[in-house]
Design an enzyme around this catalytic site. Structure first.
Site, PDB file in Angstrom:
ATOM      1  CB  CYS A   1      -0.930  -0.005   1.203  1.00  0.00           C
ATOM      2  SG  CYS A   1      -1.858  -1.539   1.344  1.00  0.00           S
TER       3      CYS A   1
ATOM      4  CG  HIS B   1      -2.070   4.455   4.758  1.00  0.00           C
ATOM      5  ND1 HIS B   1      -1.886   4.369   3.387  1.00  0.00           N
ATOM      6  CD2 HIS B   1      -2.261   3.167   5.183  1.00  0.00           C
ATOM      7  CE1 HIS B   1      -1.963   3.110   3.010  1.00  0.00           C
ATOM      8  NE2 HIS B   1      -2.195   2.352   4.085  1.00  0.00           N
TER       9      HIS B   1
ATOM     10  CD  GLU C   1      -2.014   7.643   8.825  1.00  0.00           C
ATOM     11  OE1 GLU C   1      -1.493   8.395   7.980  1.00  0.00           O
ATOM     12  OE2 GLU C   1      -3.023   6.940   8.573  1.00  0.00           O
TER      13      GLU C   1
ATOM     14  CE  LYS D   1      -5.538   4.314   1.533  1.00  0.00           C
ATOM     15  NZ  LYS D   1      -4.640   5.473   1.732  1.00  0.00           N
TER      16      LYS D   1
ATOM     17  CG  HIS E   1      -6.331   0.834   0.589  1.00  0.00           C
ATOM     18  ND1 HIS E   1      -5.333   1.317  -0.233  1.00  0.00           N
ATOM     19  CD2 HIS E   1      -5.696   0.338   1.691  1.00  0.00           C
ATOM     20  CE1 HIS E   1      -4.162   1.122   0.341  1.00  0.00           C
ATOM     21  NE2 HIS E   1      -4.354   0.534   1.507  1.00  0.00           N
TER      22      HIS E   1
ATOM     23  CG  PHE F   1      -0.383  -5.589   4.254  1.00  0.00           C
ATOM     24  CD1 PHE F   1      -0.906  -4.834   5.281  1.00  0.00           C
ATOM     25  CD2 PHE F   1      -1.240  -6.417   3.538  1.00  0.00           C
ATOM     26  CE1 PHE F   1      -2.253  -4.900   5.601  1.00  0.00           C
ATOM     27  CE2 PHE F   1      -2.593  -6.490   3.842  1.00  0.00           C
ATOM     28  CZ  PHE F   1      -3.099  -5.722   4.880  1.00  0.00           C
TER      29      PHE F   1
END
Length: 413
Positions: A163, A302, A313, A334, A339, A397
């Site tokens: 991502c 994010h 975050e 998002k 996403h 990830f």
């Protein structure tokens, strides 16, 4: 002394618009791209909602024969690159093609090709596999196809960091120009993974929201968040060395000021709980730009809508900014497009450019209920003002953390 790098072109294929302007207008209207999955019959799946690109046909953006030799993620990339190059006014006949590079990443490539050919393997045997399976499936083919379509003979790379792919790819393109390896980089991210294995795989991870209400399925930073919604599309930007852009009279949208990375070195899917890794990526980007945390007013987070990401975050932002975190405006694109995986950082980069040029910060659509520890300003409402900098975060990830810092373009550094 490193070279200055500016943004001179924008292109986007998204769930809420098939061009940058259509996408941006939808963002300002708070539109969302969430709807029942149409790519396959998802009735037996736990997840029924995705943010699909609507109305896209490759033949409308490229030669029909070329489109047939590309999987969807490559088609999206070529379409977005075409818009970005046209927007920039770059004339390849006047450029040294070996000084024009391509850095377009995809986190996954084509799951569609793998699913399709695996079915054929089981039903008809190995001799019936499409000879183009591999070159259509592998993730670097977005960069490869864009380079081929537009004659880009310079540095050509595909960063794959889940991502964080879009941000890493644009960041590495920024570095290539800073270091003198290219005058122009066509850069961004692309993804098209709304497929049975894509949806079921992320569902098995408990990463996807299983809420069927399009208004409630993607709620970044909200107490009622339940996971992310799979999106798809591409965003491509033209990065250019400043003197080169000025010499050809290019319009300049913004300047890339800094880029920072780190690794959590913690877990294959979960961010490190203190947020230290993501905080270091932000700090590195700010220091790379020669700025201080107090200079930053806005972060495009994010902000996936998963429980762990948004909480950790938030902790990372507090670590990086200290007491100044309370003064920041933070939003999540998002909340509207879902996403986009490898394309997420790229479309969020485009969003930051538009926000800087128009002095408008979009709301985090759907955000209503604060969570206890998440007590920052997540842009429940849009904000207007004169914003000098935009910091964009992408966390992938594997613990990949990337932050990129944009600023309004000014004649003197």
């Amino acid at each position: 002394m490193s070279k200055r790098v500016v943004v001179t072109g924008l292109g986007a294929i998204t769930p809420i618009g098939l061009s940058t302007e259509e996408f941006w207008q939808s963002v300002k209207e708070g539109k969302t791209g969430f709807a029942p999955i149409t790519r396959f019959d998802a009735s037996e799946y736990k997840c029924h909602i995705a943010a699909e690109v609507k109305g896209f046909e490759g033949k409308n953006f490229m030669d029909v024969k070329a489109a047939k030799r590309m999987e969807l993620f490559s088609q999206y990339a070529v379409a977005a690159a075409k818009e970005a190059l046209l927007d920039s006014g770059v004339d390849m006949e006047k450029e040294d093609p070996y000084r024009v590079g391509c850095a377009i990443g995809s986190g996954i490539g084509s799951l569609q090709a793998m699913e399709r050919e695996h079915k054929k393997l089981l039903e008809k045997g190995p001799n019936r596999i499409n000879p183009l399976l591999v070159p259509m499936m592998i993730s670097n083919m977005a960069a490869g196809n864009v380079s081929i379509q537009f004659g880009l003979k310079g540095k050509s790379i595909n960063s794959v960091t889940a991502c964080a792919t879009g941000t890493n790819t644009i960041g590495e393109a920024f570095r290539a120009i800073q270091y003198g390896e290219a005058d122009i980089m066509v850069s961004g991210g692309t993804e098209g993974s709304v497929t049975p294995i894509g949806i079921s795989g992320f569902t098995a991870l408990t990463a996807l929201s299983t809420v069927d209400d399009p208004a409630k399925c993607s709620l970044p930073f909200d107490k009622n968040r339940s996971g992310f919604v799979m999106g798809e599309g591409a965003a491509v930007v033209i990065l250019e060395e400043l003197s080169h852009a000025k010499a050809r009279g290019a319009k300049i949208y913004a300047e890339v000021k800094g880029y920072g990375c780190s690794s959590d070195a913690y877990h294959i899917t979960s961010p490190e709980e203190s947020g230290a890794g993501a905080a270091r990526a932000m700090t590195n980007a700010i220091e790379d730009a020669g700025l201080k945390p107090e200079d930053i007013f806005y972060i495009n987070a994010h902000g996936t809508g998963t429980h762990h990401n948004d909480l950790f975050e938030t902790r990372a932002i507090k670590l990086a900014f200290g007491s100044h975190a309370k003064d920041l405006k933070i939003n999540s694109t998002k909340s509207m497009v879902g996403h986009l995986l490898g394309a997420a950082g790229a479309i969020e980069f485009v969003t930051c450019v538009k926000e800087l040029t128009e002095g408008y910060l979009h709301q985090t659509v759907g955000y209503e209920t604060p969570d206890e520890e998440m007590d920052l300003d997540y842009c429940k409402e849009p904000a207007t003002g004169d914003f000098t900098y935009a910091l964009s975060n992408s966390l992938g990830f594997g613990g990949h953390n990337a932050s990129i810092l944009l600023g309004k373009y000014e004649e003197e550094a």
